[in-house]
Scaffold this motif. Structure first.
Motif, mmCIF file in Angstrom:
data_model
loop_
_atom_site.group_PDB
_atom_site.id
_atom_site.type_symbol
_atom_site.label_atom_id
_atom_site.label_comp_id
_atom_site.label_asym_id
_atom_site.label_seq_id
_atom_site.Cartn_x
_atom_site.Cartn_y
_atom_site.Cartn_z
ATOM 1 N N ASN A 60 50.646 46.879 40.317
ATOM 2 C CA ASN A 60 51.700 46.023 40.845
ATOM 3 C C ASN A 60 51.610 46.044 42.369
ATOM 4 O OD1 ASN A 60 54.136 45.117 41.905
ATOM 5 N ND2 ASN A 60 55.306 45.786 40.104
ATOM 6 N N ASP A 61 51.156 44.963 42.945
ATOM 7 C CA ASP A 61 50.874 44.995 44.386
ATOM 8 C C ASP A 61 52.141 45.044 45.233
ATOM 9 O OD1 ASP A 61 51.400 42.476 43.542
ATOM 10 O OD2 ASP A 61 49.809 41.489 44.659
ATOM 11 N N VAL A 62 53.277 44.615 44.661
ATOM 12 C CA VAL A 62 54.528 44.734 45.407
ATOM 13 C C VAL A 62 54.872 46.208 45.614
ATOM 14 C CG1 VAL A 62 57.022 44.324 45.329
ATOM 15 C CG2 VAL A 62 55.424 42.501 44.681
ATOM 16 N N LYS A 63 54.638 47.016 44.575
ATOM 17 C CA LYS A 63 54.902 48.452 44.704
ATOM 18 C C LYS A 63 53.956 49.089 45.715
ATOM 19 C CE LYS A 63 56.942 49.042 40.123
ATOM 20 N NZ LYS A 63 56.779 49.606 38.765
ATOM 21 N N LEU A 64 52.711 48.630 45.710
ATOM 22 C CA LEU A 64 51.738 49.130 46.673
ATOM 23 C C LEU A 64 52.173 48.798 48.101
ATOM 24 C CD1 LEU A 64 48.975 50.437 47.187
ATOM 25 C CD2 LEU A 64 47.943 48.156 46.933
ATOM 26 N N LYS A 65 52.634 47.573 48.248
ATOM 27 C CA LYS A 65 53.095 47.110 49.555
ATOM 28 C C LYS A 65 54.270 47.958 50.035
ATOM 29 C CE LYS A 65 54.445 42.731 51.635
ATOM 30 N NZ LYS A 65 54.868 41.362 51.328
ATOM 31 N N ASN A 66 55.206 48.195 49.122
ATOM 32 C CA ASN A 66 56.363 49.012 49.485
ATOM 33 C C ASN A 66 55.974 50.445 49.796
ATOM 34 O OD1 ASN A 66 58.007 46.800 49.192
ATOM 35 N ND2 ASN A 66 58.616 47.304 47.093
ATOM 36 N N LEU A 67 54.992 50.976 49.061
ATOM 37 C CA LEU A 67 54.544 52.356 49.288
ATOM 38 C C LEU A 67 54.076 52.543 50.728
ATOM 39 C CD1 LEU A 67 53.887 55.101 47.844
ATOM 40 C CD2 LEU A 67 51.543 54.262 47.613
ATOM 41 N N TYR A 68 53.362 51.535 51.227
ATOM 42 C CA TYR A 68 52.823 51.616 52.586
ATOM 43 C C TYR A 68 53.713 50.922 53.619
ATOM 44 C CZ TYR A 68 48.354 53.626 51.144
ATOM 45 O OH TYR A 68 47.377 54.464 50.681
ATOM 46 N N SER A 69 54.861 50.372 53.176
ATOM 47 C CA SER A 69 55.685 49.522 54.055
ATOM 48 C C SER A 69 54.788 48.522 54.769
ATOM 49 C CB SER A 69 56.469 50.342 55.075
ATOM 50 O OG SER A 69 57.264 51.293 54.426
ATOM 51 N N ALA A 70 53.897 47.936 54.027
ATOM 52 C CA ALA A 70 52.879 47.070 54.617
ATOM 53 C C ALA A 70 53.387 45.636 54.772
ATOM 54 C CB ALA A 70 51.638 47.062 53.731
ATOM 55 N N ASP A 71 52.758 44.900 55.681
ATOM 56 C CA ASP A 71 53.053 43.474 55.804
ATOM 57 C C ASP A 71 52.216 42.659 54.837
ATOM 58 O OD1 ASP A 71 54.977 43.636 57.782
ATOM 59 O OD2 ASP A 71 53.470 43.782 59.368
ATOM 60 N N ILE A 72 50.938 43.039 54.738
ATOM 61 C CA ILE A 72 50.038 42.241 53.912
ATOM 62 C C ILE A 72 49.249 43.144 52.962
ATOM 63 C CG2 ILE A 72 48.008 40.711 53.907
ATOM 64 C CD1 ILE A 72 48.969 39.772 56.702
ATOM 65 N N VAL A 73 49.269 42.808 51.686
ATOM 66 C CA VAL A 73 48.450 43.498 50.695
ATOM 67 C C VAL A 73 47.591 42.449 50.007
ATOM 68 C CG1 VAL A 73 48.525 44.610 48.437
ATOM 69 C CG2 VAL A 73 49.980 45.457 50.281
ATOM 70 N N GLU A 74 46.309 42.659 50.028
ATOM 71 C CA GLU A 74 45.453 41.719 49.302
ATOM 72 C C GLU A 74 44.259 42.473 48.730
ATOM 73 O OE1 GLU A 74 44.569 38.817 52.304
ATOM 74 O OE2 GLU A 74 43.488 40.244 53.558
ATOM 75 N N LEU A 75 43.596 41.863 47.730
ATOM 76 C CA LEU A 75 42.398 42.479 47.184
ATOM 77 C C LEU A 75 41.338 42.549 48.284
ATOM 78 C CD1 LEU A 75 42.090 40.749 43.686
ATOM 79 C CD2 LEU A 75 42.643 43.162 44.173
ATOM 80 N N ALA A 76 40.613 43.642 48.339
ATOM 81 C CA ALA A 76 39.497 43.716 49.281
ATOM 82 C C ALA A 76 38.401 42.769 48.804
ATOM 83 C CB ALA A 76 38.973 45.148 49.339
ATOM 84 N N SER A 77 37.613 42.291 49.743
ATOM 85 C CA SER A 77 36.526 41.397 49.340
ATOM 86 C C SER A 77 35.431 42.210 48.649
ATOM 87 C CB SER A 77 35.948 40.704 50.573
ATOM 88 O OG SER A 77 35.312 41.659 51.397
ATOM 89 N N GLU A 78 34.661 41.576 47.787
ATOM 90 C CA GLU A 78 33.592 42.288 47.090
ATOM 91 C C GLU A 78 32.533 42.745 48.099
ATOM 92 O OE1 GLU A 78 32.417 40.618 43.382
ATOM 93 O OE2 GLU A 78 31.454 42.522 42.849
ATOM 94 N N GLU A 79 32.349 41.925 49.113
ATOM 95 C CA GLU A 79 31.389 42.246 50.170
ATOM 96 C C GLU A 79 31.757 43.556 50.865
ATOM 97 O OE1 GLU A 79 31.250 39.036 52.914
ATOM 98 O OE2 GLU A 79 29.713 40.008 54.157
ATOM 99 N N LYS A 80 33.024 43.628 51.279
ATOM 100 C CA LYS A 80 33.511 44.824 51.972
ATOM 101 C C LYS A 80 33.465 46.041 51.033
ATOM 102 C CE LYS A 80 35.294 47.097 55.371
ATOM 103 N NZ LYS A 80 34.611 47.244 56.667
ATOM 104 N N THR A 81 33.783 45.796 49.776
ATOM 105 C CA THR A 81 33.757 46.867 48.785
ATOM 106 C C THR A 81 32.350 47.443 48.654
ATOM 107 O OG1 THR A 81 35.555 45.792 47.609
ATOM 108 C CG2 THR A 81 34.293 47.414 46.371
ATOM 109 N N LYS A 82 31.357 46.555 48.589
ATOM 110 C CA LYS A 82 29.955 47.011 48.506
ATOM 111 C C LYS A 82 29.564 47.807 49.726
ATOM 112 C CE LYS A 82 27.838 43.732 45.356
ATOM 113 N NZ LYS A 82 27.326 42.358 45.225
ATOM 114 N N GLU A 83 30.048 47.335 50.882
ATOM 115 C CA GLU A 83 29.737 48.014 52.142
ATOM 116 C C GLU A 83 30.289 49.442 52.120
ATOM 117 O OE1 GLU A 83 31.166 45.826 55.624
ATOM 118 O OE2 GLU A 83 31.449 47.768 56.596
ATOM 119 N N LEU A 84 31.522 49.588 51.607
ATOM 120 C CA LEU A 84 32.174 50.898 51.630
ATOM 121 C C LEU A 84 31.668 51.814 50.513
ATOM 122 C CD1 LEU A 84 35.852 49.708 52.260
ATOM 123 C CD2 LEU A 84 34.519 51.196 53.796
ATOM 124 N N LEU A 85 31.460 51.252 49.332
ATOM 125 C CA LEU A 85 31.218 52.081 48.154
ATOM 126 C C LEU A 85 29.828 51.893 47.568
ATOM 127 C CD1 LEU A 85 34.726 51.525 46.638
ATOM 128 C CD2 LEU A 85 33.832 53.699 47.512
#
Lengths: 567, 567
Positions: B301-326
């Motif tokens: 539930n991305d709303v809960k994730l957003k609230n956990l971090y008190s974040a402004d923007i929560v979005e899926l990471a791009s597959e490109e960035k994911t490959k770069e990191l992992l």
């Protein structure tokens, strides 16, 4: 309602931009507030008045079998292109693109939308006649919004449309609507006239404007001092019968009139009255150049000139063109010896004159002792002047008086104008397709509120008719710190509400003077004041309009108030 | 009203663009017609229903001391720039320039206008709290208007605003409004839930949406099968208590899972249930990259994730960035051995698991027998998943069920959001300037009409609740050529009207079958049919909803009908 909890912001000062009484008072008394030029919000007591006017309009519409609808404000440009008005309506029509770049108009009026709807949904003569109406905000981007609600850019309007099989049937629908309008404006307590108006380029046969008589009106009405006759001055025919002068004819002479350029100046210089000179004015009537001759004390009515020629456009000729044709400018024109390209027409009054003066088509010179037909030729004599005060009424009853009017309603026979352009047809009882015949009818609901205030106010504030006032009774407790006053006022408030009376209760902690001044400003018809004699159960009642006061015992208040309101 | 004179165009066919029942039936039964995409006209019977809903709303607003106003639709852009929404509102806000090139918004909502008004007119705590409302067309340029009145671009809305001294006072105003809304939707006969909703970026503390339960609703509601609890699924906390697995720990192993890219595929391949695998998803939370781990059968539930971090923007990471990191794409992610830049958070359920599978961050490989804390580290365990059907209700009463809902109302604590931006202050009882505290409350009036139809229809047409139906009684004369039928029907019509009953009289020269079908389609609660037994004074009465029929003697009709309507 308790005044302490209601948003009724009153002002002591007159708002700087408010030139007329209705604008000043509606703002000062907290009925309306400006959002932007020509755009207003109705505050709570303003909304109450507006709803009451709306309800009178709605009831009278329903009485004549009109059915309420609600069309949208967003109107696809395609419909306006079908009628041709997308191009002709001009800057008053507000236009907007949606996110897909489709063009829309913001509803200034709904002929196109309703015609499109009826053409799609009504196929048979069995469903005609049909009358629909709506009460809805309209948008018109007036060049110079002014006078508060009188000339606004977003305003509440009732618009109605009739669809008929024939012109005869339209006449019936029109008459019904005319009567409904008469009832509406009577119920609103207005001094108004149903005025014959110009039907413009619609080709409609009949049109009337409902005008509330008021000095601040933008239109001039000519009406009979004895009958119901009333017309926009441009529409009133002159039925005066002139008598031919029996004076001996003198010889025409040219005389110098140095520096005299006005009718009055020339008449004074020559030592005669205005009515003994001719006024000659050059017009461009479609493609022709026409000199219109009237008596010096009369004014040319260009609507009559336009109708005489069945012209599309009538305008003053330019001074340049006039000089080219006649060799002189506007100050010295006359009908003697004009070139062939210039057609001379004259008002009926001119035919009867002898020995009058006129311009000599030469700067600084006039002719005197001119006589029509002997000294100049006229193509046609016709009624070409504006009616004047004191003229006989066109209906043969009484004399004409002028008044200014605020247009609050308009009834209009559209005929087939829209139906033809938009192909709105029905099948008649022979199964043959026929074009529908339409009428269009408007009432400016918010403007009417302002018109009522123009007729109902005094130096202290508004004096609403009882059926339109935001509340019927204004209850004041003068000193809410005194427990006996507070208690009696609270009790009265509950009793009045239980009796179904609309009461505004000034329960604020303000000085008595402030409460009285606000009360006069609001204009609620009946005021009940709980003051010093509260301990004895005595309350003061005062009529807003007459100022009549009386003291009432607590026990009789309900019945006295109820009876007063019934009258 | 006589049906022959009313515009009620019925259709036999379902309009091609109408996907849902309310859209189909309102068009087919002649209640509405489309003008353009998402823009509708209300035809006469539609307008009647709309007015009845309006009136219920108005009455309940007045009961809680809210005062009706009418603000303008044209709103100067300056106000929207003050609040900041001129830039943030996006393409839904329709914008228009006037002839002097001043920018206006077409009212999508009125927070700016009302805040500007109140800041100018209300200066003292004595005038607070204050509640105003209006009922007015709103404009929102929806990207994909659909479902008829459910998602339109011009629609009738009731909007209300409260102004308070403090958050405590706002709570009181909010509760009053909440109760008024409950009364409104109850009086309209709707099966609805007041649902805890996301307050978005307004910083508001509380917000509820009033949702009418319906399969065509765009929102999913999680509600208790025993209590009043209901929330938008994104808002419902999971209160399940998980038990730590007591199984013996096995050693983690990497296994090949060729071509398996889905949770289900991997679980099947490995021969375990979905709940024995870990789901790992990469999010971008403001500037961080966060791997969220849940049980395989749960959804993040991305709303809960957003609230956990008190974040402004929560979005899926791009597959490109994911490959770069992992070093691998979405199909093979897992929390074991992730680089430092990636923060791992996990749902509470994960903490209790042992011997589960997860992606190996290598295409085509998974780990099995993974145990949290032993095999990977978690920054934080928190409630991060969507609630599911069968979960315990967050209020501790009953189990959660899902339903779809149509949002018909919204109550919202704005707090100081607008008041601060637009400098709306008042003087408190110490003479000190304080920022006002606001609430905003909306009801989609025209949308509510559609929602009622979604809940009140059967295979033959609409089945309105009696208080909302366009008419109370539908009177049919079956064969108007038979004089006795015509006469009796005419007489009944007059009697019903005199008794104050709203009656639609089908006086058309149509076949009985057409009249019955139209009548069922319209959905008027009570039908009176004058047919073959008219000569004996016998009339058939039929209830639209139950189909119950009875024959009535002429003399008893009025009393039977009146009694029925009272119930």
């Amino acid at each position: 309602m308790k005044q302490s909890q209601m948003l009724i912001p009153t002002l002591k000062e007159i708002p700087a931009d408010a030139e007329i009484k209705s604008h000043q008072l509606l703002v000062r008394a907290g009925y309306i507030r400006q959002i932007a030029s020509g755009i207003y919000s109705f505050l709570p007591i303003g909304r109450r008045v507006l709803r009451k006017v709306e309800e009178v309009v709605r009831q009278e519409m329903e009485k004549i079998g009109a059915h309420e609808m609600m069309m949208s404000s967003l109107q696809p440009s395609e419909l306006w292109k079908e009628s041709g008005r997308w191009n002709t309506y001009g800057a008053e029509l507000m236009r907007i693109d949606d996110r897909h770049e489709r063009e829309f108009a913001l509803g200034a009026t709904h002929e196109e939308v309703v015609t499109s709807l009826i053409r799609d949904e009504v196929k048979s003569y069995k469903r005609l006649p049909l009358t629909v109406f709506q009460i809805q905000n309209k948008f018109r981007d007036e060049k110079r919004p002014r006078f508060g609600l009188l000339r606004g850019r977003e305003f509440l309007m009732k618009d109605a449309y009739t669809f008929n099989e024939s012109f005869e049937s339209l006449d019936e629908s029109y008459d019904k609507m005319f009567n409904a309008y008469t009832n509406i404006f009577r119920r609103l307590g207005l001094n108004f006239r149903a005025v014959i108006a110009d039907s413009g380029q619609m080709g409609g046969k009949d049109t009337h404007e409902f005008m509330v008589l008021s000095e601040v009106g933008e239109d001039v009405i000519a009406y009979s001092d004895t009958s119901e006759y009333a017309a926009n001055i441009e529409m009133a025919p002159v039925v005066t019968t002139y008598e031919k002068s029996t004076a001996a004819l003198k010889n025409m002479e040219k005389v110098a009139t140095p520096d005299q350029k006005t009718m009055q100046g020339v008449a004074d210089f020559l030592g005669h009255g205005l009515e003994e000179g001719l006024k000659s004015i050059m017009f461009k009537v479609d493609d022709r150049f026409v000199m219109v001759v009237t008596r010096g004390d009369h004014e040319v009515n260009d609507v009559k000139l336009k109708n005489l020629y069945s012209a599309d456009i009538v305008e003053l000729a330019s001074e340049e063109k006039t000089k080219e044709l006649l060799g002189t400018g506007f100050g010295s024109l006359g009908p003697v010896d004009v070139p062939e390209e210039v057609e001379v027409v004259a008002d009926l009054a001119v035919e009867m004159l002898v020995n009058v003066s006129c311009g000599a088509n030469e700067e600084g010179y006039h002719y005197v002792n001119v006589t029509p037909e002997r000294d100049f030729q006229v193509t046609q004599y016709a009624d070409l002047r504006f009616i004047q005060e004191g003229d006989p009424s066109p209906d043969g009853q009484g004399l004409i008086t002028f008044a200014r009017g605020i247009e609050v309603g308009h009834v209009f026979k559209l005929g087939k104008f829209y139906a033809e352009k938009m192909n709105a047809t029905y099948l008649d009882d022979q199964g043959k397709a026929q074009t529908m015949v339409m009428g269009s009818y408007g009432i400016g609901v918010s403007r009417t509120v302002a018109a009522i205030v123009e007729q109902y106010h005094d130096e202290r504030g508004i004096t609403w008719p009882a059926n339109i006032a935001p509340f019927q009774v204004h209850l004041l407790s003068l000193n809410s710190k005194k427990e006996e006053q507070q208690q009696l006022a609270d009790q009265l408030y509950d009793e009045l509400i239980d009796a179904g009376i609309e009461v505004l209760y000034d329960d604020r902690k303000e000085r008595a003077g402030v409460k009285f001044a606000d009360s006069d400003l609001f204009g609620i018809p009946l005021r009940l004041t709980v003051g010093k004699r509260a301990g004895e159960g005595i309350v003061e009642m005062k009529e807003r309009v007459t100022g009549n006061q009386s003291e009432l015992e607590q026990s009789e208040i309900l019945s006295v108030v109820s009876n007063w309101l019934k009258q």
